[in-house]
Design a protein around this motif. Structure first.
Motif, PDB file in Angstrom:
ATOM      1  N   ASN A 106     -22.775  34.415 -26.250  1.00 48.31           N
ATOM      2  CA  ASN A 106     -21.410  33.579 -26.558  1.00 48.31           C
ATOM      3  C   ASN A 106     -21.303  33.289 -28.209  1.00 48.31           C
ATOM      4  O   ASN A 106     -20.191  33.548 -28.690  1.00 48.31           O
ATOM      5  N   HIS A 107     -22.437  33.248 -28.736  1.00 49.86           N
ATOM      6  CA  HIS A 107     -22.580  32.966 -30.277  1.00 49.86           C
ATOM      7  C   HIS A 107     -22.190  34.215 -30.796  1.00 49.86           C
ATOM      8  O   HIS A 107     -21.596  34.356 -32.005  1.00 49.86           O
ATOM      9  N   HIS A 108     -23.091  35.264 -30.619  1.00 47.96           N
ATOM     10  CA  HIS A 108     -22.760  36.501 -31.157  1.00 47.96           C
ATOM     11  C   HIS A 108     -21.399  36.960 -31.279  1.00 47.96           C
ATOM     12  O   HIS A 108     -20.759  37.602 -32.067  1.00 47.96           O
ATOM     13  N   LEU A 109     -20.636  36.942 -29.927  1.00 45.53           N
ATOM     14  CA  LEU A 109     -19.123  37.184 -29.810  1.00 45.53           C
ATOM     15  C   LEU A 109     -18.139  36.245 -30.694  1.00 45.53           C
ATOM     16  O   LEU A 109     -17.377  36.733 -31.153  1.00 45.53           O
ATOM     17  N   HIS A 110     -18.780  35.038 -30.921  1.00 51.20           N
ATOM     18  CA  HIS A 110     -17.781  34.128 -31.654  1.00 51.20           C
ATOM     19  C   HIS A 110     -18.026  34.708 -33.029  1.00 51.20           C
ATOM     20  O   HIS A 110     -16.964  34.810 -33.968  1.00 51.20           O
ATOM     21  N   HIS A 111     -19.176  35.366 -33.415  1.00 50.53           N
ATOM     22  CA  HIS A 111     -19.088  35.830 -34.968  1.00 50.53           C
ATOM     23  C   HIS A 111     -18.490  37.435 -34.908  1.00 50.53           C
ATOM     24  O   HIS A 111     -17.701  37.278 -35.947  1.00 50.53           O
TER      25      HIS A 111
ATOM     26  N   PHE B 205     -13.469  23.188 -22.103  1.00 50.23           N
ATOM     27  CA  PHE B 205     -11.981  23.042 -22.880  1.00 50.23           C
ATOM     28  C   PHE B 205     -11.585  24.744 -22.831  1.00 50.23           C
ATOM     29  O   PHE B 205     -10.665  24.928 -23.487  1.00 50.23           O
ATOM     30  N   GLY B 206     -12.215  25.463 -22.126  1.00 48.78           N
ATOM     31  CA  GLY B 206     -11.636  27.015 -21.925  1.00 48.78           C
ATOM     32  C   GLY B 206     -11.656  27.961 -23.054  1.00 48.78           C
ATOM     33  O   GLY B 206     -10.876  28.686 -23.208  1.00 48.78           O
ATOM     34  N   THR B 207     -12.662  27.788 -23.832  1.00 46.85           N
ATOM     35  CA  THR B 207     -13.098  28.459 -24.959  1.00 46.85           C
ATOM     36  C   THR B 207     -14.230  29.331 -24.908  1.00 46.85           C
ATOM     37  O   THR B 207     -14.882  29.924 -25.789  1.00 46.85           O
ATOM     38  N   MET B 208     -14.908  29.586 -23.470  1.00 47.08           N
ATOM     39  CA  MET B 208     -15.919  30.170 -23.402  1.00 47.08           C
ATOM     40  C   MET B 208     -15.420  31.774 -22.952  1.00 47.08           C
ATOM     41  O   MET B 208     -14.528  31.949 -22.662  1.00 47.08           O
ATOM     42  N   PHE B 209     -16.246  32.689 -23.727  1.00 48.87           N
ATOM     43  CA  PHE B 209     -16.042  33.962 -23.462  1.00 48.87           C
ATOM     44  C   PHE B 209     -16.207  34.532 -21.952  1.00 48.87           C
ATOM     45  O   PHE B 209     -17.123  33.723 -21.325  1.00 48.87           O
TER      46      PHE B 209
END
Length: 221
Positions: free
Chosen positions: A173-178, A197-201
């Motif tokens: 999740n964090h790597h994809l955020h980057h 809040f619907g922001t999960m990959f």
């Protein structure tokens, strides 16, 4: 906060003044060393001087930890990724978090450095005391331990592969955020609020880009 090139070496220069620049860097153990004695003392003080039961102390303490996870999400989403055309606002956002996206291998800026950290922590303690009264002495330590756990988890995600299979989703999740979409995946120590809040990959549909992941990790070349 998109950058055409992510730098795998070096670190951003945040201030022209060498002394101010030095104050923007720290090591995780320094921050742990500052706050663990404070956390321990406030819990002890709550139980012995304020005469709250040990069970109640830890109940409010864990409420503070849980509240941190929510605060972490809100801060990361709406403050760290603050979008503005104002040059000053852009500078603030870059100093607070943008430099980490630009130089993800910079180990010295994953924790708030001591001087601003102590100032902000003092303000937060005052607010908690103002709102919660004596309960602030138990709530604040939980909040700060949540912060320490967040910073340590953030460091671990950039340093190592997940130690347990059930933690892999948090890492991804964090790597994809980057490298995929900075408007998703705001949770670092937990994905609870990304789900809420619907922001999960959608990790089942996302494919790992191993080369991009390696660019984000300290030990990878």
């Amino acid at each position: 906060m998109k950058f055409e090139k992510i730098h795998n070496k070096g670190q951003a220069r945040l201030f022209k003044n060498d002394y101010l620049e030095m104050l923007t860097k720290t090591h995780p153990l320094v921050i742990w060393g500052i706050y663990i004695p404070v956390i321990s003392y406030l819990l002890y003080y709550s139980a012995t001087t304020l005469n709250f039961s040990v069970g109640y102390v830890f109940l409010i303490f864990f409420c503070g930890i849980f509240f941190w996870s929510f605060f972490e999400y809100i801060a990361h989403r709406f403050i760290f990724h603050w979008v503005s055309d104002n040059p000053t606002a852009k500078k603030i956002a870059y100093v607070m978090h943008g430099n980490h996206h630009h130089y993800p291998r910079d180990r010295q800026r994953l924790f708030m450095p001591p001087v601003p950290s102590i100032i902000i922590a003092s303000v937060l303690f005052s607010l908690f005391y103002l709102i919660l009264g004596r309960h602030g002495f138990m709530f604040f330590p939980g909040f700060m331990l949540g912060y320490l756990m967040y910073g340590t988890m953030h460091y671990a995600i950039h340093a190592w592969n997940p130690p347990f299979k059930w933690m892999k989703g948090l890492w991804r999740n964090h790597h994809l955020h980057h490298y995929k979409d900075e408007h998703k995946g705001f949770g670092v120590s937990s994905t609870i609020w990304d789900h809420v809040f619907g922001t999960m990959f959608d990790l089942k549909k996302e494919k790992d880009d191993k080369e991009k992941v390696q660019e984000l990790m300290f030990g990878k070349k």
